[in-house]
Motif scaffolding. Sequence first.
Motif, mmCIF file in Angstrom:
data_model
loop_
_atom_site.group_PDB
_atom_site.id
_atom_site.type_symbol
_atom_site.label_atom_id
_atom_site.label_comp_id
_atom_site.label_asym_id
_atom_site.label_seq_id
_atom_site.Cartn_x
_atom_site.Cartn_y
_atom_site.Cartn_z
ATOM 1 N N LEU A 16 0.827 -1.210 0.000
ATOM 2 C CA LEU A 16 0.000 0.000 0.000
ATOM 3 C C LEU A 16 0.857 1.254 0.000
ATOM 4 C CD1 LEU A 16 -2.489 -1.018 2.835
ATOM 5 C CD2 LEU A 16 -2.821 -1.255 0.365
ATOM 6 N N GLU A 17 0.430 2.229 -0.785
ATOM 7 C CA GLU A 17 1.024 3.559 -0.662
ATOM 8 C C GLU A 17 0.139 4.316 0.330
ATOM 9 O OE1 GLU A 17 2.308 5.214 -4.388
ATOM 10 O OE2 GLU A 17 2.216 7.248 -3.569
ATOM 11 N N ILE A 18 0.762 5.089 1.226
ATOM 12 C CA ILE A 18 -0.030 5.713 2.300
ATOM 13 C C ILE A 18 0.299 7.190 2.471
ATOM 14 C CG2 ILE A 18 -0.165 3.519 3.562
ATOM 15 C CD1 ILE A 18 1.890 4.893 5.557
ATOM 16 N N ASN A 19 -0.543 7.833 3.239
ATOM 17 C CA ASN A 19 -0.336 9.232 3.618
ATOM 18 C C ASN A 19 0.813 9.283 4.631
ATOM 19 O OD1 ASN A 19 -0.539 11.737 4.962
ATOM 20 N ND2 ASN A 19 -2.724 11.878 4.488
ATOM 21 N N GLN A 20 1.867 10.017 4.274
ATOM 22 C CA GLN A 20 3.073 10.039 5.112
ATOM 23 C C GLN A 20 2.800 10.539 6.539
ATOM 24 O OE1 GLN A 20 4.861 13.003 2.367
ATOM 25 N NE2 GLN A 20 5.426 14.087 4.217
ATOM 26 N N LYS A 21 1.701 11.275 6.701
ATOM 27 C CA LYS A 21 1.421 11.831 8.044
ATOM 28 C C LYS A 21 0.650 10.844 8.912
ATOM 29 C CE LYS A 21 1.459 16.550 6.640
ATOM 30 N NZ LYS A 21 0.649 17.615 6.116
ATOM 31 N N LEU A 22 0.203 9.733 8.298
ATOM 32 C CA LEU A 22 -0.661 8.811 9.041
ATOM 33 C C LEU A 22 -0.067 7.406 9.110
ATOM 34 C CD1 LEU A 22 -4.068 9.979 7.469
ATOM 35 C CD2 LEU A 22 -3.131 10.603 9.697
ATOM 36 N N GLY A 23 1.274 7.346 9.085
ATOM 37 C CA GLY A 23 1.943 6.044 9.039
ATOM 38 C C GLY A 23 1.547 5.117 10.175
ATOM 39 N N ILE A 24 1.666 5.591 11.403
ATOM 40 C CA ILE A 24 1.426 4.730 12.574
ATOM 41 C C ILE A 24 -0.039 4.291 12.614
ATOM 42 C CG2 ILE A 24 1.514 4.612 15.122
ATOM 43 C CD1 ILE A 24 4.291 4.871 13.865
#
Length: 282
Positions: free
Chosen positions: A245-253
């Motif tokens: 998955l590619e994700i929002n860098q601010k919502l990693g955790i």
Amino acid sequence: MTISAFKKHFSSSLSDLYTASESAFLSSLFIHKITGFDHFQQRRFSDQQLLTDDEKQLNDMISVLRTGKPYQQLLGETEFYGMKFFVDDNVLIPRPETEELLEMAIREIQCSELEIPGLKILDIGTGSGVIPLVLKKHFPDAEISSIDFSAKALETAKRNADFHQLNIEFIHADYLTFKLEEHYDIIISNPPYIGREEETEIADSVKEFEPKMALFSPTSDALVFYRKIAEDARKHLKDHGLLFLEINQKLGIETLELYKDLSKAELLKDLSDNDRFIYGIK
Ligand SMILES: C[S@@+](CC[C@H](N)C(=O)[O-])C[C@H]1O[C@@H](n2cnc3c(N)ncnc32)[C@H](O)[C@@H]1O
């Protein structure tokens, strides 16, 4: 105006938008599109006068670029993972981070114990079709299905599939309400992940020229796609199946937390050191 004079004019007209080397690269692409001269011919015939009509078209392109329109939309195509893709204002311009996602996926699939012939792959949010088409090119025997809610994006994805003569099952559906029936070896996605509160941080040119449906979560929950993907991974990813998955860098955790019941789930960084990907094994 000669070819070399136009290149200087291009660079100075767009100096607030592009660096000198970006301008050199872009002017070469645009001159190629309009005159048919490739980079080497442009060098060889740099003193040749442009035809009046070609010069007008090239100047019109400079005016459009000044509005912030992505150059790939103006050219109608882009290069991604070494392949040519048609793009337009119905699809997200594929980003380098998605090349990184694919590089990881290809490597992990090759190193995995999965049976490559007959591999079943699901891609969620196909856009221009870059993810399924790059995978199909690398794994020609894989059966790949790709879902998008935008009928127009799917038209562009099909055009790209036809161009590369690659066979993908394209499904026109709202993934958030779509009930999967099959089981997959691989689930891969770069879904919309920008939350409403982040909208002001997105460049105006991106918001104006790229499809909102490709960028923004349709609800106040920025992770809505990732929650549904986590539920589908539980039920529709085969044992030992892989998730990319590619994700929002601010919502990693927060995103990683959704996949904690897989036998392995890792948060990985992109080349700019941002939390950008989830890699999971069922
Ligand atoms: C971030 S773009 C990714 C496009 C492409 N995979 C890429 O990486 O360049 C997300 C894609 O998801 C699609 N999409 C948005 N909402 C959707 C939904 N509810 N169901 C299925 N696809 C959706 C958009 O139309 C868009 O093509």
